[in-house]
Scaffold this motif. Structure first.
Motif, PDB file in Angstrom:
ATOM      1  N   ILE A 162      38.958   3.904  12.868  1.00  0.00           N
ATOM      2  CA  ILE A 162      37.616   4.254  13.345  1.00  0.00           C
ATOM      3  C   ILE A 162      36.554   3.595  12.461  1.00  0.00           C
ATOM      4  N   GLY A 163      36.721   3.732  11.127  1.00  0.00           N
ATOM      5  CA  GLY A 163      35.776   3.100  10.208  1.00  0.00           C
ATOM      6  C   GLY A 163      35.766   1.593  10.375  1.00  0.00           C
ATOM      7  N   ASN A 164      36.957   1.008  10.471  1.00  0.00           N
ATOM      8  CA  ASN A 164      37.091  -0.433  10.644  1.00  0.00           C
ATOM      9  C   ASN A 164      36.422  -0.893  11.934  1.00  0.00           C
ATOM     10  N   SER A 165      36.701  -0.183  13.024  1.00  0.00           N
ATOM     11  CA  SER A 165      36.157  -0.566  14.332  1.00  0.00           C
ATOM     12  C   SER A 165      34.648  -0.408  14.380  1.00  0.00           C
ATOM     13  N   THR A 166      34.132   0.631  13.705  1.00  0.00           N
ATOM     14  CA  THR A 166      32.678   0.797  13.642  1.00  0.00           C
ATOM     15  C   THR A 166      32.042  -0.373  12.902  1.00  0.00           C
ATOM     16  N   GLY A 167      32.687  -0.795  11.811  1.00  0.00           N
ATOM     17  CA  GLY A 167      32.189  -1.953  11.070  1.00  0.00           C
ATOM     18  C   GLY A 167      32.199  -3.211  11.918  1.00  0.00           C
ATOM     19  N   VAL A 168      33.292  -3.407  12.666  1.00  0.00           N
ATOM     20  CA  VAL A 168      33.376  -4.569  13.570  1.00  0.00           C
ATOM     21  C   VAL A 168      32.262  -4.506  14.594  1.00  0.00           C
ATOM     22  N   GLN A 169      32.075  -3.323  15.158  1.00  0.00           N
ATOM     23  CA  GLN A 169      31.074  -3.147  16.207  1.00  0.00           C
ATOM     24  C   GLN A 169      29.672  -3.445  15.695  1.00  0.00           C
ATOM     25  N   VAL A 170      29.334  -2.868  14.558  1.00  0.00           N
ATOM     26  CA  VAL A 170      27.987  -3.049  14.000  1.00  0.00           C
ATOM     27  C   VAL A 170      27.754  -4.512  13.623  1.00  0.00           C
ATOM     28  N   PHE A 191      43.221  -3.631   2.424  1.00  0.00           N
ATOM     29  CA  PHE A 191      43.473  -2.602   3.442  1.00  0.00           C
ATOM     30  C   PHE A 191      44.797  -1.871   3.207  1.00  0.00           C
ATOM     31  N   PRO A 192      45.931  -2.566   3.046  1.00  0.00           N
ATOM     32  CA  PRO A 192      47.172  -1.823   2.782  1.00  0.00           C
ATOM     33  C   PRO A 192      47.133  -1.038   1.473  1.00  0.00           C
ATOM     34  N   LEU A 193      46.438  -1.556   0.455  1.00  0.00           N
ATOM     35  CA  LEU A 193      46.277  -0.803  -0.790  1.00  0.00           C
ATOM     36  C   LEU A 193      45.550   0.510  -0.534  1.00  0.00           C
ATOM     37  N   MET A 194      44.453   0.427   0.183  1.00  0.00           N
ATOM     38  CA  MET A 194      43.639   1.609   0.481  1.00  0.00           C
ATOM     39  C   MET A 194      44.426   2.643   1.274  1.00  0.00           C
ATOM     40  N   LEU A 195      45.087   2.197   2.356  1.00  0.00           N
ATOM     41  CA  LEU A 195      45.788   3.135   3.230  1.00  0.00           C
ATOM     42  C   LEU A 195      47.038   3.706   2.559  1.00  0.00           C
ATOM     43  N   SER A 196      47.759   2.888   1.804  1.00  0.00           N
ATOM     44  CA  SER A 196      48.946   3.385   1.102  1.00  0.00           C
ATOM     45  C   SER A 196      48.570   4.439   0.067  1.00  0.00           C
ATOM     46  N   ALA A 197      47.460   4.198  -0.649  1.00  0.00           N
ATOM     47  CA  ALA A 197      46.992   5.187  -1.631  1.00  0.00           C
ATOM     48  C   ALA A 197      46.645   6.497  -0.938  1.00  0.00           C
ATOM     49  N   ILE A 216      36.169  10.352   2.808  1.00  0.00           N
ATOM     50  CA  ILE A 216      34.864   9.854   3.256  1.00  0.00           C
ATOM     51  C   ILE A 216      34.640   8.443   2.705  1.00  0.00           C
ATOM     52  N   PHE A 217      34.954   8.249   1.417  1.00  0.00           N
ATOM     53  CA  PHE A 217      34.841   6.914   0.828  1.00  0.00           C
ATOM     54  C   PHE A 217      35.828   5.943   1.479  1.00  0.00           C
ATOM     55  N   MET A 218      37.013   6.437   1.846  1.00  0.00           N
ATOM     56  CA  MET A 218      37.983   5.595   2.538  1.00  0.00           C
ATOM     57  C   MET A 218      37.415   5.103   3.869  1.00  0.00           C
ATOM     58  N   ALA A 219      36.727   6.007   4.592  1.00  0.00           N
ATOM     59  CA  ALA A 219      36.107   5.623   5.858  1.00  0.00           C
ATOM     60  C   ALA A 219      35.008   4.587   5.642  1.00  0.00           C
ATOM     61  N   LEU A 220      34.199   4.754   4.594  1.00  0.00           N
ATOM     62  CA  LEU A 220      33.141   3.781   4.284  1.00  0.00           C
ATOM     63  C   LEU A 220      33.733   2.428   3.903  1.00  0.00           C
ATOM     64  N   SER A 252      36.610   1.300   4.920  1.00  0.00           N
ATOM     65  CA  SER A 252      37.114   0.727   6.174  1.00  0.00           C
ATOM     66  C   SER A 252      35.984   0.109   6.988  1.00  0.00           C
ATOM     67  N   PHE A 253      34.810   0.768   6.974  1.00  0.00           N
ATOM     68  CA  PHE A 253      33.644   0.237   7.685  1.00  0.00           C
ATOM     69  C   PHE A 253      33.253  -1.132   7.128  1.00  0.00           C
ATOM     70  N   GLY A 254      33.121  -1.213   5.799  1.00  0.00           N
ATOM     71  CA  GLY A 254      32.770  -2.493   5.186  1.00  0.00           C
ATOM     72  C   GLY A 254      33.837  -3.545   5.429  1.00  0.00           C
TER      73      GLY A 254
END
Length: 390
Positions: free
Chosen positions: A338-346, A314-320, A210-214, A216-218
């Protein structure tokens, strides 16, 4: 599976996607003028592209494991190239918005495939190879400004860079198809990997993801909010020339490139969770510098610092995340997208809406706000990663 052709295709594909993603922001002033797009419509363009990315992430995360990956990559690259040529021929912005969704779907699925394949092929060197893969994406974003400037010497037409990029994608698709055929011959007679549909539900229920998604949003709101709106902000809001604005944006993409190239070496001296917080802090300082120091050198330094902070994050987060649950690689990549794209969209759409009622220099405050969300989410995610590693 032979690593070399797969790595060549994915790294080249990420380079081209990096160019594609930053191209929209660079070309936006010319596209908007030619197609008579308001700030609101411009914001809708980025939002719809992000919606396409979200749809592609859901479809890719669930279903890519059911297909042979290399032929699927070849098909997706061909589809993306065709859509780019189509969008370069359109004269009505309504159709441009529709095609942007389709390009987002295809691009997002390519991302999911790339992250999954590299994470599986290089399990022992996952942080390094994921960093290099995203380095190629950043190298593409860095090259995009110069790519446009070079082609504009021939003709100052926003359609030309898109058409040339589509042609290059066709060439990569052909190479991918040939590599897939070669791989199929080498693996003939060998047992095939299990094909299955993956589920998002079990993964997203875990607090760390959940924190990873947040995070990604930021990340999406800051990276592509800045990438999509900076040239317009600098050119139309502050008064820099088009070339100056593109060069200032290149400071940001240069920082991204350097960060993704060097962060694996920093891991020898700094733990993963600490390095993520350091990078998020640098990003926060950079994005506020862009807004609060509106001089040529101040904005250039802010863009560089922002890129240095964001690049390796980003690669640090996803690799972890892949280290925690490698069996659900496509789903983890999908959640990030999804989180990234939502952040872009908003960020992109809200900036466009705000700019309809206030100067763009005021509406650009959306990006520093995203930087605050990014820092808080990174801190929370880093604490949970530390717990996972004891």
């Amino acid at each position: 599976m032979s690593r070399r052709p797969v790595t060549i295709v994915i790294f080249s594909g990420f380079f081209l996607l990096g160019m594609l993603f930053i191209l929209w922001g660079i070309l936006l002033p010319d596209i908007a003028t030619d197609l008579k797009m308001s700030e609101l419509v411009s914001g809708a363009f980025f939002s719809l592209f992000s919606i396409g990315m979200m749809l592609g992430a859901v479809l890719g995360g669930k279903y890519v494991s059911r297909f042979e990956h290399m032929p699927l990559l070849a098909a997706l690259l061909s589809i993306n190239a065709s859509l780019l040529w189509l969008i370069s021929l359109l004269t009505m912005w309504q159709w441009v918005l529709f095609v942007a969704v389709l390009i987002g779907i295809a691009s997002s699925t390519i991302f999911t495939l790339g992250h999954t394949l590299i994470a599986r092929l290089y399990e022992a060197k996952r942080f390094t190879m994921m960093g290099l893969m995203d380095f190629m994406f950043s190298l593409g974003t860095f090259a995009a400004s110069f790519f446009v400037s070079l082609l504009y010497l021939a003709a100052e037409n926003w359609r030309l860079p898109i058409q040339v990029l589509g042609g290059i994608m066709v060439c990569l698709s052909a190479y991918t198809y040939l590599a897939a055929r070669s791989q199929a011959k080498m693996l003939k007679g060998q047992p095939k990997a299990e094909r299955k549909t993956l589920s998002f539900n079990a993964v997203i229920k875990q607090p760390i993801f959940i924190f990873m998604a947040l995070l990604s949003f930021g990340y999406g709101s800051v990276e592509f909010g800045n990438a999509n709106w900076f040239v317009s902000y600098a050119q139309n809001g502050i008064g820099f020339t088009g070339e100056q604005s593109r060069n200032l944006l290149a400071c940001f993409t240069a920082g991204m490139v350097v960060s993704r190239l060097v962060f694996p070496f920093l891991l020898r001296f700094v733990s993963v969770h600490r390095l993520m917080v350091i990078m998020a802090t640098a990003s926060l300082c950079g994005v506020f510098a862009i807004k609060l120091v509106p001089s040529l050198y101040g904005i250039g330094a802010g863009n560089l610092l922002l890129g240095l902070g964001l690049g390796g994050l980003f690669p640090l987060m996803l690799s972890a995340a892949m280290n925690i649950d490698s069996n659900n690689g496509p789903v983890l990549s999908g959640i990030c997208i999804i989180g990234n794209s939502t952040g872009v969209q908003v960020a992109s759409f809200s900036t466009g809406v705000w700019a309809n009622y206030a100067p763009l220099t005021t509406a650009f405050w959306v990006i520093p706000m995203g930087g605050c969300i990014l820092w808080l989410a990174t801190w929370g995610y880093s604490r949970l990663v530390k717990q996972q590693h004891g």
